[in-house]
Design an enzyme around this catalytic site. Structure first.
Site, PDB file in Angstrom:
ATOM      1  CG  LEU A   1      -9.597  72.762 -12.611  1.00 25.04           C
ATOM      2  CD1 LEU A   1      -8.514  73.962 -12.533  1.00 25.04           C
ATOM      3  CD2 LEU A   1      -8.956  71.537 -12.808  1.00 25.04           C
ATOM      4  CG  HIS A   2     -15.302  77.216 -13.276  1.00 27.69           C
ATOM      5  ND1 HIS A   2     -14.420  77.691 -12.335  1.00 27.69           N
ATOM      6  CD2 HIS A   2     -15.838  77.990 -13.678  1.00 27.69           C
ATOM      7  CE1 HIS A   2     -14.686  78.836 -12.192  1.00 27.69           C
ATOM      8  NE2 HIS A   2     -15.480  79.412 -13.257  1.00 27.69           N
ATOM      9  NE  ARG A   3     -12.719  81.481 -14.637  1.00 26.31           N
ATOM     10  CZ  ARG A   3     -13.378  82.442 -14.570  1.00 26.31           C
ATOM     11  NH1 ARG A   3     -14.149  82.807 -15.892  1.00 26.31           N
ATOM     12  NH2 ARG A   3     -13.716  83.286 -13.645  1.00 26.31           N
TER      13      ARG A   3
ATOM     14  CG  ASP B   1     -10.386  77.756 -12.671  1.00 26.54           C
ATOM     15  OD1 ASP B   1     -11.237  77.568 -11.931  1.00 26.54           O
ATOM     16  OD2 ASP B   1     -10.442  76.663 -13.678  1.00 26.54           O
TER      17      ASP B   1
END
Length: 393
Positions: A207-209, A283
């Site tokens: 997860l990083h967006r 993501d």
């Protein structure tokens, strides 16, 4: 033939590695530029080491900053390198700020220097103009002499936008070249066993967006769902530096306690983690592709995907947006019912490990004329673009 390859972020390294090796195997001169967009050891040096990429010939060391600052610094530092090297081809990959910045510099200097611009992974579209990556990829395609597409739908996107057929080459997915070459080494690491996990009995989350981690409610919903899923099987969460910072900002560390968190891992370790997982939540665009080839059910935590082929043909599915804890858990149970397939069971056309060979074939051919003022104007999303629209100083 002299080619200059640009890399700047983790997905770039994975795409550049097989092209660089193919060029060198054929005896071509290649120059590697690292912009420094990902500059930490975990995000940069580790990938160079794991992918056996040689030291860059030029490191621009741009570091972090706003989109404008980062793009401007890359342009400023790349220009003298291009002036000095004067390659036949500049090859940019993906859709990060480094991609667009180097494409812009090349486009402005190509007539004088006699170089051409090639874009690897051209034609991917999310239709979401709030994503910086969408802006980067559309503009880079428009500037490129040669657009290398990873899937047939990408070609249709380019043709719809008025990119001439002669500038488009379907080569397949170069990321899969790296995945398939690294898979035996990744499996030998036996990552599940090292974490005291059983293959097929854990979940991986990346997860990083901004859409996920910059919105505290969305971020909290994802973590709440993962905590619930952890009652069924362990959830492994390699935490991106950006995600770690947002968790601190929003005081969400308590919500992460039921997950098995770790620092970002190297490429073969990540492939090993995914290969042994029951389900992967992500993501990341690249992971959507990798899980498809690995046969692992993937669930994408984004409002749209630029890689629809991974849904239409592959193992990827989209979580209903905006995500809720309930919709994420529902997607998880549906993914478990789909089950794990064999490597290659859901492989789209051209995802065969030979994309880098087709890319170098096209570069060697030199059959595409450079972009110049003879290209007619066309329309992109209703906006007229072309030579007649240029502003002369």
């Amino acid at each position: 033939m002299k080619s200059l390859l640009v890399s700047g972020a983790r997905p770039n390294f994975v795409k550049v590695a097989p092209i660089l090796k193919e060029l060198e195997a054929r005896g071509h001169e290649s120059i590697l530029v690292h912009t420094g967009q990902h500059y930490s050891t975990q995000m940069s040096e580790a990938f160079f080491r794991d992918l056996d990429i040689r030291e860059p010939d030029h490191d621009l060391d741009v570091g972090s900053g706003t989109h404008a600052q980062q793009t401007a610094r890359v342009m400023e530092r790349f220009e003298p390198v291009l002036e000095k090297v004067r390659p036949d081809w500049v090859v940019v990959v993906g859709d990060v700020n480094s991609t667009l910045a180097c494409a812009l510099v090349t486009a402005k200097l190509r007539a004088r220097l006699g170089c051409r611009l090639a874009h690897v992974e051209a034609g991917l579209r999310s239709r979401n103009w709030s994503m910086p990556e969408e802006v980067n990829r559309v503009l880079t395609d428009r500037l490129s002499d040669l657009c290398f597409t990873p899937s047939p739908p990408a070609k249709e996107n380019l043709l719809h936008e008025g990119i001439p057929q002669e500038r488009i080459r379907f080569v397949g997915n170069v990321m899969i070249d790296t995945l398939l070459s690294m898979l035996p080494a990744a499996e030998r690491l036996d990552i599940p066993r090292s974490l005291k996990l059983e293959t097929g009995e854990y979940v991986v989350l990346t997860l990083h967006r901004p859409a996920n981690v910059d919105d505290p409610e969305v971020f909290r919903s994802v973590l709440t769902a993962m905590a619930g899923i952890s009652d069924v099987m362990p959830v492994i969460f390699p935490v991106h530096p950006r995600t770690e910072q947002r968790a601190r900002d929003f005081e969400l560390h308590e919500a992460m306690r039921r997950l098995i968190t770790m620092r970002p891992v190297g490429y073969p370790q990540m492939i090993g983690l995914m290969r042994g997982a029951a389900v992967v939540f992500t993501d990341s665009g690249g992971i959507q592709e990798e899980t498809t080839v690995l046969g692992i059910p993937g669930l994408t935590l984004r409002p749209e995907t630029g890689r629809p082929v991974t849904v239409e043909q592959g193992t990827n599915r989209m979580v209903k947006w905006p995500p809720t804890a309930a919709s994420i858990e529902q997607g998880f149970h549906e993914a478990l019912r789909r089950g794990i397939g064999a490597v290659g069971d859901h492989v789209p056309e051209g995802w065969d490990g030979a994309a880098s060979s087709r890319i170098v074939d096209a570069l060697e051919a030199h059959i595409v004329p450079s972009i110049d003022s003879s290209i007619p104007a066309h329309r992109v999303s209703g906006v007229r673009i072309g030579a007649a629209d240029s502003v002369h100083e």
